[in-house]
Design a protein around this motif. Structure first.
Motif, PDB file in Angstrom:
ATOM      1  N   GLY A 238       0.078 -33.943  -6.843  1.00 49.05           N
ATOM      2  CA  GLY A 238       0.913 -32.991  -7.565  1.00 49.05           C
ATOM      3  C   GLY A 238       0.134 -31.997  -8.398  1.00 49.05           C
ATOM      4  O   GLY A 238       0.493 -30.820  -8.479  1.00 49.05           O
ATOM      5  N   SER A 239      -0.952 -32.439  -9.022  1.00 53.15           N
ATOM      6  CA  SER A 239      -1.659 -31.515  -9.921  1.00 53.15           C
ATOM      7  C   SER A 239      -2.280 -30.332  -9.178  1.00 53.15           C
ATOM      8  O   SER A 239      -2.091 -29.193  -9.614  1.00 53.15           O
ATOM      9  CB  SER A 239      -2.671 -32.236 -10.810  1.00 53.15           C
ATOM     10  N   PRO A 240      -2.974 -30.502  -8.041  1.00 56.66           N
ATOM     11  CA  PRO A 240      -3.463 -29.301  -7.358  1.00 56.66           C
ATOM     12  C   PRO A 240      -2.334 -28.471  -6.764  1.00 56.66           C
ATOM     13  O   PRO A 240      -2.411 -27.245  -6.757  1.00 56.66           O
ATOM     14  CB  PRO A 240      -4.414 -29.833  -6.283  1.00 56.66           C
ATOM     15  N   ALA A 241      -1.279 -29.128  -6.296  1.00 58.81           N
ATOM     16  CA  ALA A 241      -0.141 -28.376  -5.760  1.00 58.81           C
ATOM     17  C   ALA A 241       0.470 -27.493  -6.838  1.00 58.81           C
ATOM     18  O   ALA A 241       0.769 -26.315  -6.602  1.00 58.81           O
ATOM     19  CB  ALA A 241       0.911 -29.330  -5.195  1.00 58.81           C
ATOM     20  N   LEU A 242       0.622 -28.034  -8.029  1.00 57.33           N
ATOM     21  CA  LEU A 242       1.179 -27.265  -9.142  1.00 57.33           C
ATOM     22  C   LEU A 242       0.293 -26.074  -9.500  1.00 57.33           C
ATOM     23  O   LEU A 242       0.796 -24.974  -9.749  1.00 57.33           O
ATOM     24  CB  LEU A 242       1.365 -28.167 -10.368  1.00 57.33           C
ATOM     25  N   LEU A 243      -1.016 -26.289  -9.520  1.00 60.98           N
ATOM     26  CA  LEU A 243      -1.933 -25.191  -9.823  1.00 60.98           C
ATOM     27  C   LEU A 243      -1.804 -24.061  -8.812  1.00 60.98           C
ATOM     28  O   LEU A 243      -1.760 -22.880  -9.179  1.00 60.98           O
ATOM     29  CB  LEU A 243      -3.375 -25.700  -9.869  1.00 60.98           C
ATOM     30  N   TYR A 244      -1.732 -24.405  -7.540  1.00 65.30           N
ATOM     31  CA  TYR A 244      -1.613 -23.382  -6.499  1.00 65.30           C
ATOM     32  C   TYR A 244      -0.267 -22.662  -6.563  1.00 65.30           C
ATOM     33  O   TYR A 244      -0.193 -21.446  -6.357  1.00 65.30           O
ATOM     34  CB  TYR A 244      -1.838 -23.971  -5.113  1.00 65.30           C
ATOM     35  N   LEU A 245       0.799 -23.379  -6.852  1.00 64.17           N
ATOM     36  CA  LEU A 245       2.109 -22.737  -6.970  1.00 64.17           C
ATOM     37  C   LEU A 245       2.120 -21.732  -8.122  1.00 64.17           C
ATOM     38  O   LEU A 245       2.627 -20.617  -7.985  1.00 64.17           O
ATOM     39  CB  LEU A 245       3.200 -23.792  -7.178  1.00 64.17           C
ATOM     40  N   ALA A 246       1.548 -22.132  -9.253  1.00 67.60           N
ATOM     41  CA  ALA A 246       1.489 -21.235 -10.414  1.00 67.60           C
ATOM     42  C   ALA A 246       0.607 -20.030 -10.125  1.00 67.60           C
ATOM     43  O   ALA A 246       0.963 -18.893 -10.444  1.00 67.60           O
ATOM     44  CB  ALA A 246       0.976 -21.993 -11.636  1.00 67.60           C
ATOM     45  N   ALA A 247      -0.537 -20.267  -9.511  1.00 68.59           N
ATOM     46  CA  ALA A 247      -1.456 -19.174  -9.210  1.00 68.59           C
ATOM     47  C   ALA A 247      -0.845 -18.188  -8.221  1.00 68.59           C
ATOM     48  O   ALA A 247      -1.072 -16.982  -8.319  1.00 68.59           O
ATOM     49  CB  ALA A 247      -2.771 -19.720  -8.663  1.00 68.59           C
ATOM     50  N   ALA A 248      -0.052 -18.690  -7.276  1.00 71.58           N
ATOM     51  CA  ALA A 248       0.576 -17.826  -6.274  1.00 71.58           C
ATOM     52  C   ALA A 248       1.707 -16.995  -6.856  1.00 71.58           C
ATOM     53  O   ALA A 248       2.113 -16.000  -6.266  1.00 71.58           O
ATOM     54  CB  ALA A 248       1.102 -18.659  -5.108  1.00 71.58           C
ATOM     55  N   GLY A 249       2.226 -17.409  -8.012  1.00 67.81           N
ATOM     56  CA  GLY A 249       3.275 -16.627  -8.656  1.00 67.81           C
ATOM     57  C   GLY A 249       4.689 -17.110  -8.407  1.00 67.81           C
ATOM     58  O   GLY A 249       5.636 -16.339  -8.564  1.00 67.81           O
ATOM     59  N   VAL A 250       4.856 -18.381  -8.039  1.00 69.38           N
ATOM     60  CA  VAL A 250       6.210 -18.920  -7.928  1.00 69.38           C
ATOM     61  C   VAL A 250       6.838 -18.831  -9.319  1.00 69.38           C
ATOM     62  O   VAL A 250       6.268 -19.297 -10.303  1.00 69.38           O
ATOM     63  CB  VAL A 250       6.193 -20.376  -7.407  1.00 69.38           C
ATOM     64  N   GLY A 251       8.003 -18.221  -9.405  1.00 66.53           N
ATOM     65  CA  GLY A 251       8.580 -17.856 -10.690  1.00 66.53           C
ATOM     66  C   GLY A 251       9.020 -18.982 -11.589  1.00 66.53           C
ATOM     67  O   GLY A 251       8.930 -18.890 -12.813  1.00 66.53           O
ATOM     68  N   ARG A 252       9.519 -20.072 -10.999  1.00 64.59           N
ATOM     69  CA  ARG A 252      10.007 -21.187 -11.815  1.00 64.59           C
ATOM     70  C   ARG A 252       9.535 -22.482 -11.177  1.00 64.59           C
ATOM     71  O   ARG A 252       9.812 -22.737 -10.000  1.00 64.59           O
ATOM     72  CB  ARG A 252      11.524 -21.161 -11.899  1.00 64.59           C
ATOM     73  N   ILE A 253       8.837 -23.277 -11.962  1.00 61.18           N
ATOM     74  CA  ILE A 253       8.297 -24.542 -11.479  1.00 61.18           C
ATOM     75  C   ILE A 253       8.795 -25.656 -12.388  1.00 61.18           C
ATOM     76  O   ILE A 253       8.692 -25.565 -13.612  1.00 61.18           O
ATOM     77  CB  ILE A 253       6.753 -24.523 -11.478  1.00 61.18           C
ATOM     78  N   GLY A 254       9.313 -26.688 -11.777  1.00 59.86           N
ATOM     79  CA  GLY A 254       9.696 -27.880 -12.508  1.00 59.86           C
ATOM     80  C   GLY A 254       8.754 -29.011 -12.140  1.00 59.86           C
ATOM     81  O   GLY A 254       8.352 -29.142 -10.980  1.00 59.86           O
ATOM     82  N   VAL A 255       8.381 -29.807 -13.117  1.00 59.23           N
ATOM     83  CA  VAL A 255       7.525 -30.972 -12.864  1.00 59.23           C
ATOM     84  C   VAL A 255       8.114 -32.167 -13.594  1.00 59.23           C
ATOM     85  O   VAL A 255       8.476 -32.078 -14.768  1.00 59.23           O
ATOM     86  CB  VAL A 255       6.056 -30.708 -13.276  1.00 59.23           C
TER      87      VAL A 255
END
Length: 113
Positions: A37-54
């Motif tokens: 989850g941690s690398p996936a979250l980093l890549y999602l944030a870096a790519a600009g996904v507007g809203r991320i829930g964890v």
């Protein structure tokens, strides 16, 4: 949206500026902020996904830092979901991040999703 931030990935024919807009408007939920989850979250944030829930019930442990690349030694003892939120917003201040310190269950899944 900062114009230069996503300029390189917007050049990709498969993405373009419209695709980047769709990423910005998108939402992703990640269950678990550990080794996967941690690398996936980093890549999602870096790519600009507007809203991320964890959602994650655990705390950062020093013994996991070799595979949970989002965290630092200073994060030890913090809830993973909250430490993840801090790190993702530091990486990309243009996104929204919801952190839930809990197990995903049939009782809270509908509200969270």
């Amino acid at each position: 949206m900062k114009p230069d931030r996503y300029s390189r990935q917007s050049l990709l024919a498969e993405l373009g500026t419209e695709g980047q807009r769709r990423l910005r408007a998108g939402s992703v939920g990640v269950v678990g902020a550990g080794g996967l989850g941690s690398p996936a979250l980093l890549y999602l944030a870096a790519a600009g996904v507007g809203r991320i829930g964890v959602i994650d019930p655990d705390r950062v442990e020093l013994t996991n830092l070799q595979r949970q690349v989002m965290y630092f030694e200073a994060d030890a003892g913090k809830p993973k979901a909250e430490a993840a939120r801090e790190r993702l917003l530091a990486l990309n201040s243009e996104i929204e991040v919801e952190a839930v310190v809990a197990h995903l269950t049939d009782l809270n899944a509908q509200d969270w999703v």
